[in-house]
Write a protein that holds these residues in place. Structure first.
Motif, PDB file in Angstrom:
ATOM      1  N   SER A 223       0.850  -1.182   0.000  1.00  0.00           N
ATOM      2  CA  SER A 223       0.000   0.000   0.000  1.00  0.00           C
ATOM      3  C   SER A 223       0.887   1.234   0.000  1.00  0.00           C
ATOM      4  CB  SER A 223      -0.925   0.007   1.234  1.00  0.00           C
ATOM      5  OG  SER A 223      -1.714   1.181   1.258  1.00  0.00           O
ATOM      6  N   LEU A 224       0.334   2.334  -0.456  1.00  0.00           N
ATOM      7  CA  LEU A 224       1.019   3.633  -0.461  1.00  0.00           C
ATOM      8  C   LEU A 224       0.132   4.642   0.238  1.00  0.00           C
ATOM      9  CD1 LEU A 224       2.350   3.741  -4.136  1.00  0.00           C
ATOM     10  CD2 LEU A 224       3.715   3.411  -2.080  1.00  0.00           C
ATOM     11  N   THR A 407      -2.604  -0.893  -7.712  1.00  0.00           N
ATOM     12  CA  THR A 407      -2.138  -0.858  -9.102  1.00  0.00           C
ATOM     13  C   THR A 407      -2.526   0.459  -9.780  1.00  0.00           C
ATOM     14  OG1 THR A 407      -4.143  -2.087  -9.729  1.00  0.00           O
ATOM     15  CG2 THR A 407      -2.129  -3.353  -9.403  1.00  0.00           C
ATOM     16  N   LEU A 408      -3.726   0.961  -9.510  1.00  0.00           N
ATOM     17  CA  LEU A 408      -4.116   2.252 -10.087  1.00  0.00           C
ATOM     18  C   LEU A 408      -3.262   3.380  -9.527  1.00  0.00           C
ATOM     19  CD1 LEU A 408      -8.017   1.950 -10.063  1.00  0.00           C
ATOM     20  CD2 LEU A 408      -6.539   1.987 -12.067  1.00  0.00           C
ATOM     21  N   GLN A 409      -3.022   3.345  -8.227  1.00  0.00           N
ATOM     22  CA  GLN A 409      -2.184   4.375  -7.617  1.00  0.00           C
ATOM     23  C   GLN A 409      -0.764   4.312  -8.173  1.00  0.00           C
ATOM     24  OE1 GLN A 409      -2.057   4.088  -3.361  1.00  0.00           O
ATOM     25  NE2 GLN A 409      -1.506   6.235  -3.073  1.00  0.00           N
ATOM     26  N   ALA A 410      -0.240   3.091  -8.339  1.00  0.00           N
ATOM     27  CA  ALA A 410       1.108   2.932  -8.889  1.00  0.00           C
ATOM     28  C   ALA A 410       1.168   3.412 -10.331  1.00  0.00           C
ATOM     29  CB  ALA A 410       1.535   1.467  -8.797  1.00  0.00           C
ATOM     30  N   GLN A 411       0.115   3.155 -11.112  1.00  0.00           N
ATOM     31  CA  GLN A 411       0.119   3.596 -12.506  1.00  0.00           C
ATOM     32  C   GLN A 411       0.061   5.118 -12.609  1.00  0.00           C
ATOM     33  OE1 GLN A 411      -2.774   1.483 -14.808  1.00  0.00           O
ATOM     34  NE2 GLN A 411      -1.935   2.125 -16.760  1.00  0.00           N
ATOM     35  N   ARG A 420       8.900   5.416  -7.979  1.00  0.00           N
ATOM     36  CA  ARG A 420      10.071   4.955  -7.215  1.00  0.00           C
ATOM     37  C   ARG A 420      10.238   5.768  -5.938  1.00  0.00           C
ATOM     38  NH1 ARG A 420      14.690   5.883 -11.059  1.00  0.00           N
ATOM     39  NH2 ARG A 420      13.226   7.396 -11.911  1.00  0.00           N
ATOM     40  N   GLU A 421      10.055   7.061  -6.042  1.00  0.00           N
ATOM     41  CA  GLU A 421      10.162   7.920  -4.859  1.00  0.00           C
ATOM     42  C   GLU A 421       9.068   7.592  -3.847  1.00  0.00           C
ATOM     43  OE1 GLU A 421      11.528  10.739  -2.233  1.00  0.00           O
ATOM     44  OE2 GLU A 421      12.483   9.914  -4.021  1.00  0.00           O
ATOM     45  N   ALA A 422       7.851   7.343  -4.332  1.00  0.00           N
ATOM     46  CA  ALA A 422       6.753   7.010  -3.426  1.00  0.00           C
ATOM     47  C   ALA A 422       7.008   5.697  -2.698  1.00  0.00           C
ATOM     48  CB  ALA A 422       5.442   6.935  -4.212  1.00  0.00           C
ATOM     49  N   TYR A 427       5.628   3.998   1.336  1.00  0.00           N
ATOM     50  CA  TYR A 427       5.199   2.600   1.319  1.00  0.00           C
ATOM     51  C   TYR A 427       4.811   2.153   2.719  1.00  0.00           C
ATOM     52  CZ  TYR A 427       5.385  -2.467   1.210  1.00  0.00           C
ATOM     53  OH  TYR A 427       5.079  -3.792   1.361  1.00  0.00           O
ATOM     54  N   GLN A 428       3.797   1.299   2.786  1.00  0.00           N
ATOM     55  CA  GLN A 428       3.445   0.637   4.037  1.00  0.00           C
ATOM     56  C   GLN A 428       2.749  -0.684   3.697  1.00  0.00           C
ATOM     57  OE1 GLN A 428       0.788   3.291   6.067  1.00  0.00           O
ATOM     58  NE2 GLN A 428      -0.901   2.989   4.646  1.00  0.00           N
TER      59      GLN A 428
END
Length: 600
Positions: A223-224, A407-411, A420-422, A427-428
């Motif tokens: 998760s982010l 996946t949507l947040q990562a995209q 990469r920064e996120a 990250y958690q």
């Protein structure tokens, strides 16, 4: 059992520690950092970046003069006045040639190479972001399929227990054999689905192994943490226009093509060269009648281009720049469309998540109740089977939703070049609560903030008469009947129903505006995950023909947060309906009984 000797205990402890470390969950950022730079696509982009840097070196060399050295060693047979002569010649010459003007073609060529290098660097960033997203997607896909299979296996286990119970009843002649066929049909359907999921998991694990170079062991749901600006679509579009590696690369290539136009225009101008040559040494044996032994020469030459070659080169450069700019504009439109679509999907997925958890908890209660009813003969086997399948469907939808969110947040972050920064900063691990994937009824509240305390002085003490606080009087008073509906709307997160209890001119207090209060309550209710509000000790007093005050104890629980406050709601009749016109917290909230990091 043989006890290890004291000397071996440190070694045994080390082995156990290493084994424990090996079984720990592999966080997503660790996997990305370990394998990202080993991907072939990254190595290719890095090589292209080095090639672009070499082109800059080549363009810079055009500004330096050209040094030439020549050495001539010949043996010849000459004829002088009819007499043959064998002659040996040794000669050394040096020259220096420098272009001093060519229409600034070299300057534009250097600018084009610099823009090309920037484009290659943006391409490398884009490859890194895309591969990071692919690893994130593969990681999440494995976790999703494993959780779904675990939920389906639990459903099959429940069906096996029900099938055994049904078989005993059929043997005893209590129910027809068709009931046993029904449960077998359900089992076969789920077993077929389990096979499909197993095949999908094998493909997902193989894809993960190709990307990560290792087997997917001990993965945990990633998760982010949500960015504070994630809900502002316009700000997100602007940020992606500025930071998207794909857009940056396209714009840099367009700038390079524009610099190429300057290179082509330089070919229309005369080329002016300055050359300096010197003969260093000359030995000829026998010496010819005349020869140059030493010489120094300075020469300026001008080359004037003729013909249509240069015009065609300029036309080509202009057309290529127009095509590159059009490609950049097209990519901007495409990225904006992708961004808008992904952003709306992400908001919908995150907004429906609390409802999906409520669906699972409700399905757990229904399945447990139907199991008891089936044992008592009050529910049919078909009802029980439908309830159990609905529980699996709810759990599967919850698992799919969690995977879809990450996946949507990562995209989205990958489009902006920020994934990469996120992963490094936001990250958690966010595993789904095991109880939500179980079969027993589960009714907790996830982390949510309680109603904010209104900083207002306590209401004056009122002497409540016995008639107003009696059960009969309370039941007959409209606000007393509405107080439970008010708490229910709050618990359900239904802002429309919750807001309808308040007057249009409701004053929040503490100097806040009504619009600010409405926005805060809307956000709090949307973020709250199954809050529970219990109303106790309701006391009612009529303060006028059209006004009523209710005092009560409010018990609020949300996840690991709990508080108890005494509250007063002032009601007034407006257009024949009772509305809340004032809300006061009479006691400060009790300190939370437990605090942990909230679930996302």
């Amino acid at each position: 059992m043989k006890t290890p000797c004291p000397a071996h205990r440190p070694i045994l402890a080390l082995v156990l520690a290493l084994a424990a470390m090996a079984t720990q969950a592999a966080p997503l950022p660790t996997v990305v950092d370990k394998v990202l730079l080993l991907q072939p696509g990254v190595r290719s982009a890095q090589a292209l970046l080095r090639a672009a840097e070499a082109q800059i070196t080549q363009a810079r060399s055009d500004f330096a003069p050209t040094l030439g050295l020549s050495y001539r060693n010949t043996d010849s047979r000459d004829e002088t006045q009819g007499n043959p002569v064998d002659r040996r010649l040794r000669r050394n010459d040096a020259s220096l040639r420098w272009n001093i003007f060519n229409g600034a073609a070299d300057t534009h060529r250097l600018r084009s190479a610099a823009f090309g290098r920037d484009a290659a660097e943006a391409d490398l960033d884009n490859v890194l972001e895309q591969l990071t997203y692919e690893i994130t997607e593969a990681y999440t896909d494995v976790v999703r399929l494993r959780q779904t299979m675990d939920s389906l296996r639990a459903t099959l286990e429940r069906q096996e227990q029900v099938a055994a119970n049904v078989a005993r009843r059929v043997e005893a002649g209590r129910i027809p054999s068709a009931e046993l066929d029904l449960i077998h049909v359900r089992q076969i359907q789920n077993q077929a689905l389990l096979g499909q999921l197993r095949a999908q998991l094998g493909t997902a694990e193989y894809r993960y192994r190709l990307l990560a170079g290792e087997a997917p062991e001990a993965l945990v749901t990633p998760s982010l943490r949500t960015d504070a600006k994630a809900g502002d679509l316009d700000a997100l579009v602007e940020r992606i226009r500025e930071r998207s590696p794909r857009l940056r690369a396209a714009l840099q290539r367009s700038a390079a093509r524009q610099a190429d136009i300057g290179v082509a225009r330089g070919s229309f101008f005369p080329s002016v060269d300055l050359s300096f040559s010197k003969r260093l040494d000359n030995h000829s044996n026998p010496v010819p009648v005349t020869d140059t032994d030493r010489s120094t020469q300075l020469q300026v030459s001008i080359d004037i281009p003729l013909g249509g070659k240069n015009l065609g080169r300029h036309t080509e450069a202009v057309a290529r720049h127009q095509a590159a700019q059009a490609d950049a504009d097209k990519l901007l439109l495409k990225v904006s469309r992708e961004l808008t679509d992904l952003h709306h999907q992400y908001l919908e997925a995150s907004g429906i998540a609390p409802r999906l958890e409520q669906r699972v908890m409700a399905a757990q209660r229904v399945a447990a109740a139907y199991a008891l009813h089936f044992e008592a003969g009050r529910r049919s086997l078909n009802d029980l089977s439908i309830a159990q399948d609905e529980l699996f469907s709810g759990q599967r939808a919850l698992i799919e939703n969690r995977a879809q969110q990450i996946t949507l947040q990562a995209q989205l972050l990958s489009l902006a070049g920020e994934l990469r920064e996120a992963l490094r900063t936001r990250y958690q691990a966010a595993p789904i609560t095991p109880e939500l994937l179980g079969t027993e009824p589960y009714s907790p509240a996830f982390a949510a903030a309680p109603l904010p305390v209104i900083e207002a002085p306590p209401a004056p003490r009122m002497d409540l008469d016995e008639a107003a606080t009696s059960p009969t009087a309370t039941a007959g008073l409209p606000p007393a009947r509405q107080i439970q509906a008010w708490a229910t709307a709050w618990s359900a997160g239904d802002y429309t129903a919750y807001r309808s209890f308040y007057a249009e001119d409701f004053r929040p207090g503490r100097g806040r505006s009504l619009a600010g209060w409405e926005e805060e309550r809307r956000r709090r209710l949307a973020e709250a995950r199954s809050p529970q509000i219990l109303i106790e000790d309701v006391q009612v007093r009529s303060t006028g023909a059209e006004r009523v005050s209710l005092r009560f104890v409010q018990r609020y629980s949300a996840g690991h947060y709990q508080d108890v406050v005494r509250k007063q709601l002032d009601w007034a009749r407006q257009d024949g309906r009772w509305k809340i016109v004032a809300e006061t917290v009479l006691a400060a909230p009790a300190k939370a009984t437990a605090e942990v990091t909230p679930e996302p």
